[in-house]
Design a protein around this motif. Structure first.
Motif, PDB file in Angstrom:
ATOM      1  N   TRP A   1     -11.475  15.980  -1.974  1.00  0.00           N
ATOM      2  CA  TRP A   1     -11.164  14.596  -2.355  1.00  0.00           C
ATOM      3  C   TRP A   1     -12.233  14.060  -3.314  1.00  0.00           C
ATOM      4  O   TRP A   1     -11.916  13.407  -4.309  1.00  0.00           O
ATOM      5  CB  TRP A   1     -11.053  13.717  -1.101  1.00  0.00           C
TER       6      TRP A   1
ATOM      7  N   ALA B   1      -4.755   5.265  -8.313  1.00  0.00           N
ATOM      8  CA  ALA B   1      -5.721   6.129  -7.622  1.00  0.00           C
ATOM      9  C   ALA B   1      -7.064   5.429  -7.445  1.00  0.00           C
ATOM     10  O   ALA B   1      -7.798   5.703  -6.495  1.00  0.00           O
ATOM     11  CB  ALA B   1      -5.906   7.426  -8.399  1.00  0.00           C
TER      12      ALA B   1
ATOM     13  N   ASP C   1       0.896   4.037  -2.942  1.00  0.00           N
ATOM     14  CA  ASP C   1       0.606   5.417  -2.588  1.00  0.00           C
ATOM     15  C   ASP C   1       1.689   6.359  -3.104  1.00  0.00           C
ATOM     16  O   ASP C   1       1.402   7.419  -3.663  1.00  0.00           O
ATOM     17  CB  ASP C   1       0.525   5.510  -1.058  1.00  0.00           C
TER      18      ASP C   1
ATOM     19  N   PRO D   1       0.819  -1.227   0.000  1.00  0.00           N
ATOM     20  CA  PRO D   1       0.000   0.000   0.000  1.00  0.00           C
ATOM     21  C   PRO D   1       0.848   1.270   0.000  1.00  0.00           C
ATOM     22  O   PRO D   1       0.546   2.226  -0.715  1.00  0.00           O
ATOM     23  CB  PRO D   1      -0.808  -0.106   1.302  1.00  0.00           C
TER      24      PRO D   1
ATOM     25  N   ARG E   1      -7.877   2.613  -6.476  1.00  0.00           N
ATOM     26  CA  ARG E   1      -8.054   1.839  -5.237  1.00  0.00           C
ATOM     27  C   ARG E   1      -8.831   2.636  -4.198  1.00  0.00           C
ATOM     28  O   ARG E   1      -9.447   2.092  -3.299  1.00  0.00           O
ATOM     29  CB  ARG E   1      -6.706   1.539  -4.560  1.00  0.00           C
ATOM     30  N   LYS E   2      -8.731   3.971  -4.304  1.00  0.00           N
ATOM     31  CA  LYS E   2      -9.308   4.795  -3.238  1.00  0.00           C
ATOM     32  C   LYS E   2     -10.726   5.263  -3.535  1.00  0.00           C
ATOM     33  O   LYS E   2     -11.329   5.952  -2.727  1.00  0.00           O
ATOM     34  CB  LYS E   2      -8.401   6.004  -3.010  1.00  0.00           C
TER      35      LYS E   2
ATOM     36  N   GLN F   1       1.429   6.696  -6.825  1.00  0.00           N
ATOM     37  CA  GLN F   1       0.328   7.599  -7.176  1.00  0.00           C
ATOM     38  C   GLN F   1       0.759   9.065  -7.018  1.00  0.00           C
ATOM     39  O   GLN F   1       0.485   9.901  -7.877  1.00  0.00           O
ATOM     40  CB  GLN F   1      -0.879   7.311  -6.285  1.00  0.00           C
TER      41      GLN F   1
END
Ligand code: HEM
Length: 244
Positions: A113, A84, A14, A10, A86-87, A17
């Motif tokens: 966000w 991105a 991150d 992760p 994934r979020k 990204q």
């Protein structure tokens, strides 16, 4: 004693990204300005195109350089979107919880966000169309060719939506990156955060205005120029050959 293993995936995703986002944001900051060269004159936009085709370096035009650049940006764009994604809220229930959370907290950073999710989703489609055209038709860029694409090939409305999305996405992204990488942890982080946010909003507004003026100029050239001789721009001062 049992050794504890920490999953580094992760964190790595991150980081990927963030770095790809930073590269794309820097690219867009330059892109909108270079492409606004049409606001100075058709000749200036032509010169900028020649520069990217390597003319001032090799003495000949190599549109393949633009294909290569567009291909590289496309790969970074895809990696950024994939990491991105994934979020994103993955189902309606999670989305509803998030929406309730947003309205109850009225927290601007959470709304920012959400703006990233929506603009990112839009760009996934429109950005891909644009990048594919740039990759496959690199010789068709210039004051007349670009204007003709915007008017006769109906790219204008797509560019309008893409402009609003990419500019908001890039500067909100940079703001969030600065927050994440601790640039706002001064003596008074609240004041520093408010200042960063003001700069972010000013940049979004300025870039949207510049982009809209450029788009209007391309549209003006597209509507007023007679393209019966084709879309190639003939410079009065530079005579060049082309190497495909
Ligand atoms: C190397 C890759 C790229 C190249 C060579 C390129 C080139 C161009 C060119 C020449 C134009 C003028 C219109 C035309 O000829 O169709 C344009 C417009 C535009 N491009 Fe790109 N582009 C690239 C990547 C991107 C990316 C990744 C985005 C955003 C996701 C983007 C967003 C836009 C927008 C919003 C406009 C309209 C700008 C305005 O209203 O002033 N471009 N691009």
């Amino acid at each position: 004693m049992k050794k504890q293993t920490i999953d580094k995936t992760p964190g790595r995703l991150d980081f990927t990204q963030s770095v790809t986002g930073l590269i794309l944001a820097i690219f867009i900051i330059g892109h909108i300005l270079f492409e606004a060269s049409i606001l100075i004159s058709n000749e200036m936009m032509y010169k900028v195109t020649l520069m990217f085709e390597g003319y001032y370096f090799f003495g000949e035009r190599y549109p393949g350089i633009i294909s290569f650049l567009a291909g590289a940006i496309f790969i970074i764009f895809i990696v950024h979107a994939a990491t991105a994604m994934r979020k994103f809220p993955s189902d309606y229930k999670k989305y509803k919880i998030m929406k309730e959370h947003m309205s109850s907290m009225k927290h601007e950073d959470t709304s920012l966000w959400m703006l990233q999710v929506v603009t990112g989703f839009i760009m996934f489609f429109i950005g891909s169309v644009h990048l594919y055209v740039m990759m496959t038709q690199p010789s068709n860029i210039g004051p007349y060719a670009s204007s003709s694409r915007i008017v006769d090939e109906f790219m204008g409305p797509l560019y309008f939506v893409l402009l609003i999305s990419v500019v908001s996405h890039a500067f909100v992204g940079l703001y969030r990156l600065a927050l994440k990488w601790g640039f706002m942890e001064g003596k008074n982080s609240k004041v520093s955060r408010a200042r960063f946010k003001l700069v972010m909003k000013a940049m979004i507004l300025s870039y949207i205005v510049i982009g809209l003026f450029s788009l209007a100029k391309y549209a003006y050239v597209g509507y007023t120029h007679d393209f019966s001789d084709g879309v190639k721009y003939e410079s009065k001062t530079i005579r060049v050959g082309e190497h495909k």
